[in-house]
Structures are given as structure tokens and as C-alpha cells.
Design an enzyme around this catalytic site. Sequence first.
Site, PDB file in Angstrom:
ATOM      1  N   ASN A   8      38.955  36.102  44.828  1.00 15.42           N
ATOM      2  CA  ASN A   8      38.553  35.839  43.451  1.00 15.42           C
ATOM      3  C   ASN A   8      37.161  36.446  43.294  1.00 15.42           C
ATOM      4  O   ASN A   8      36.214  36.008  43.950  1.00 15.42           O
ATOM      5  CB  ASN A   8      38.532  34.325  43.187  1.00 15.42           C
ATOM      6  CG  ASN A   8      38.039  33.963  41.799  1.00 15.42           C
ATOM      7  OD1 ASN A   8      37.094  34.545  41.300  1.00 15.42           O
ATOM      8  ND2 ASN A   8      38.658  32.961  41.186  1.00 15.42           N
ATOM      9  N   ASN A  10      35.217  36.577  40.592  1.00 13.99           N
ATOM     10  CA  ASN A  10      34.314  35.889  39.666  1.00 13.99           C
ATOM     11  C   ASN A  10      33.676  36.871  38.676  1.00 13.99           C
ATOM     12  O   ASN A  10      32.472  36.836  38.427  1.00 13.99           O
ATOM     13  CB  ASN A  10      33.239  35.133  40.462  1.00 13.99           C
ATOM     14  CG  ASN A  10      32.448  34.153  39.595  1.00 13.99           C
ATOM     15  OD1 ASN A  10      32.969  33.601  38.644  1.00 13.99           O
ATOM     16  ND2 ASN A  10      31.184  33.947  39.936  1.00 13.99           N
ATOM     17  N   GLU A  36      40.464  36.592  38.749  1.00 14.23           N
ATOM     18  CA  GLU A  36      39.338  36.369  37.846  1.00 14.23           C
ATOM     19  C   GLU A  36      38.542  37.656  37.646  1.00 14.23           C
ATOM     20  O   GLU A  36      37.310  37.682  37.770  1.00 14.23           O
ATOM     21  CB  GLU A  36      38.448  35.210  38.328  1.00 14.23           C
ATOM     22  CG  GLU A  36      37.837  34.474  37.155  1.00 14.23           C
ATOM     23  CD  GLU A  36      37.037  33.223  37.515  1.00 14.23           C
ATOM     24  OE1 GLU A  36      36.249  32.805  36.664  1.00 14.23           O
ATOM     25  OE2 GLU A  36      37.215  32.667  38.622  1.00 14.23           O
ATOM     26  N   ASP A 153      44.016  32.692  44.302  1.00  8.63           N
ATOM     27  CA  ASP A 153      43.267  31.458  44.096  1.00  8.63           C
ATOM     28  C   ASP A 153      44.239  30.450  43.486  1.00  8.63           C
ATOM     29  O   ASP A 153      44.555  30.516  42.304  1.00  8.63           O
ATOM     30  CB  ASP A 153      42.089  31.735  43.154  1.00  8.63           C
ATOM     31  CG  ASP A 153      41.256  30.494  42.873  1.00  8.63           C
ATOM     32  OD1 ASP A 153      41.654  29.394  43.327  1.00  8.63           O
ATOM     33  OD2 ASP A 153      40.221  30.615  42.186  1.00  8.63           O
ATOM     34  N   ASN A 155      43.672  27.216  43.373  1.00  4.04           N
ATOM     35  CA  ASN A 155      42.890  26.135  42.753  1.00  4.04           C
ATOM     36  C   ASN A 155      43.360  24.726  43.136  1.00  4.04           C
ATOM     37  O   ASN A 155      43.195  23.788  42.362  1.00  4.04           O
ATOM     38  CB  ASN A 155      42.862  26.297  41.222  1.00  4.04           C
ATOM     39  CG  ASN A 155      41.610  27.032  40.757  1.00  4.04           C
ATOM     40  OD1 ASN A 155      40.509  26.719  41.200  1.00  4.04           O
ATOM     41  ND2 ASN A 155      41.775  28.022  39.905  1.00  4.04           N
ATOM     42  N   ASP A 253      31.495  33.728  44.141  1.00  7.25           N
ATOM     43  CA  ASP A 253      31.422  32.387  44.734  1.00  7.25           C
ATOM     44  C   ASP A 253      32.595  32.137  45.691  1.00  7.25           C
ATOM     45  O   ASP A 253      32.614  31.141  46.405  1.00  7.25           O
ATOM     46  CB  ASP A 253      31.340  31.294  43.659  1.00  7.25           C
ATOM     47  CG  ASP A 253      32.403  31.414  42.577  1.00  7.25           C
ATOM     48  OD1 ASP A 253      33.157  32.414  42.559  1.00  7.25           O
ATOM     49  OD2 ASP A 253      32.484  30.509  41.722  1.00  7.25           O
ATOM     50  N   HIS A 254      33.561  33.065  45.717  1.00  6.67           N
ATOM     51  CA  HIS A 254      34.635  33.046  46.714  1.00  6.67           C
ATOM     52  C   HIS A 254      34.359  34.132  47.753  1.00  6.67           C
ATOM     53  O   HIS A 254      33.624  35.086  47.491  1.00  6.67           O
ATOM     54  CB  HIS A 254      35.990  33.366  46.065  1.00  6.67           C
ATOM     55  CG  HIS A 254      36.486  32.333  45.108  1.00  6.67           C
ATOM     56  ND1 HIS A 254      37.564  31.518  45.370  1.00  6.67           N
ATOM     57  CD2 HIS A 254      36.065  31.997  43.863  1.00  6.67           C
ATOM     58  CE1 HIS A 254      37.787  30.728  44.331  1.00  6.67           C
ATOM     59  NE2 HIS A 254      36.888  30.994  43.399  1.00  6.67           N
TER      60      HIS A 254
END
Length: 262
Positions: A8, A10, A36, A153, A155, A253-254
Site C-alpha cells: 500500500n 499511501n 491506495e 491490504d 485491512n 506507512d506500509h
Amino acid sequence: MLTVTSVNVNGLRAAAKKGFVEWLAGTGADVLCLQEVRAEPQQLPDEVRAPEGWYVTHAPAAAKGRAGVSLYTRREPERVRVGFGSAEFDGSGRYVEADLPGVTVASLYLPSGEVGTERQDEKVRFMDEFLVYLKELKEKAAADGREVLVCGDWNIAHQEADLKNWRGNKKNSGFLPEERAWMTEVFAEFEDVVRALHPDVEGPYSWWSYRGRAFDNDTGWRIDYHVATPGLAGRAVKGYVERAATHAERWSDHAPVTVVYE
């Protein structure tokens, strides 16, 4: 060997400025699944929109600046499909798959919910529809002599070992009992490749909040999965998270989750 990486990003435009371009130039992956992306293809710089040596499919969301998934393959796919036949979700930039010799590889960005809001209701609707499709995909692939790999992802942290602060997240989206039960249903049909390779460890985490010192303290979540049919999962020889050396070197952030299949 087939090396597949999922991450991901971001926001791909932001990631490209922070180190993704250099990472892409150095990766040994044969297939790259991005989530994303948050951009239309024409908004992306050339070096990530259509990098040399890759066949790329971008599946942006109809809603500008939201979601978006992409697939990069070294070999030209035999077939590409965007979406999974859902009237509600096929334009939401959450699923793209490609047929390569002997295997269908997909990039998934499952919605992130929030308890007590429409976002959680949307997540549940997606999960209900997608599980039906996953079972159909597995059956069809088996009939064609193909394996399936859905990276992305998801989630949802499946087990307590999949997030550092599991006690404090039991009532939060991403670790709700019903979400975890849904993942168990998925893993009744498919294998959690990285967990099979690392059965007795906490993590390896793939997402850390930008807030506080989550990354430095390794207060993370394992929500980025390689979900494979058993035949392919059995050929996984190495799986690892490409965790940045320092907080400053992160471009998302991943972190990328990479598996090598024989």
C-alpha cells in the site's frame, strides 16, 4: 522462481517523491501489487505510470483521490480484469487481476471501516460480495489448472499475533470478531502464505501509524497479505517485510511484503 511484492503506497505521487522510484528501480520482483494509489494514470510521473521493463494496469477509483490499485508485471499478462463483477464496487479502485502462465495474480484494497459508521457497513458489503467471488475464482482456476494469488491490504488483522496492541483494538474496525471470522472463512479456502512461513512469531508487521513512535517501537499491524491457493502456497520458499531502516526512509506507512515462489 516467481517473486511477488505487495504494498500500500499511501498515495503513489507522494511515494514517488519519497523514495518509491528508487525502490522500484532496485526491486527484483516479477509482479508488483500496489494499493491506495490515489491518482489517475495521467497524473502520475512517467517513471511510475509506465516504467521501462514493466507491463502496468492502473485501476483508479471513480472518486478522485481515493483508493486505486495497480498491477505491474515483467511479463505481458494473458488477460486483465478490473473489478470482480460488483455493481457497487467495480468502479471503486479496489481490485484488479491478471492472468500469467499458470497463475492469476490480483491486487486488493479492502475498505477500511469505522465502527458505527457507513464506512463499516460498506466494508461488510464488500466482504460479503468478495468472498463469493473468491470462491468462484478458486473453482474456475482449478478447472483451468491455474493457481490464484490475491495480494494486498486486507485491512483486517486475523489473529492476536497480527497486531501489537490487540487488547486495545478488540472493538475497533480491523480486529472485530466478525472481521476475524471472515478471514478464517477466507483461509478455509486459501492459505495465509506469510503466516505459514512464520508460524510462531508476532507479526511480521507491515503497517505502522505515522502517529507517535509506532514505527520505532514496532507497534504495528499485519494487514497486508499474500493469500494463495494451497498449491501455490506450498511453493513459497521465502517471505519477508521490506521494513525501512529508519522512520525517515519510509515512503509509505506500509512496508512492501515480498514472497518468493518456486
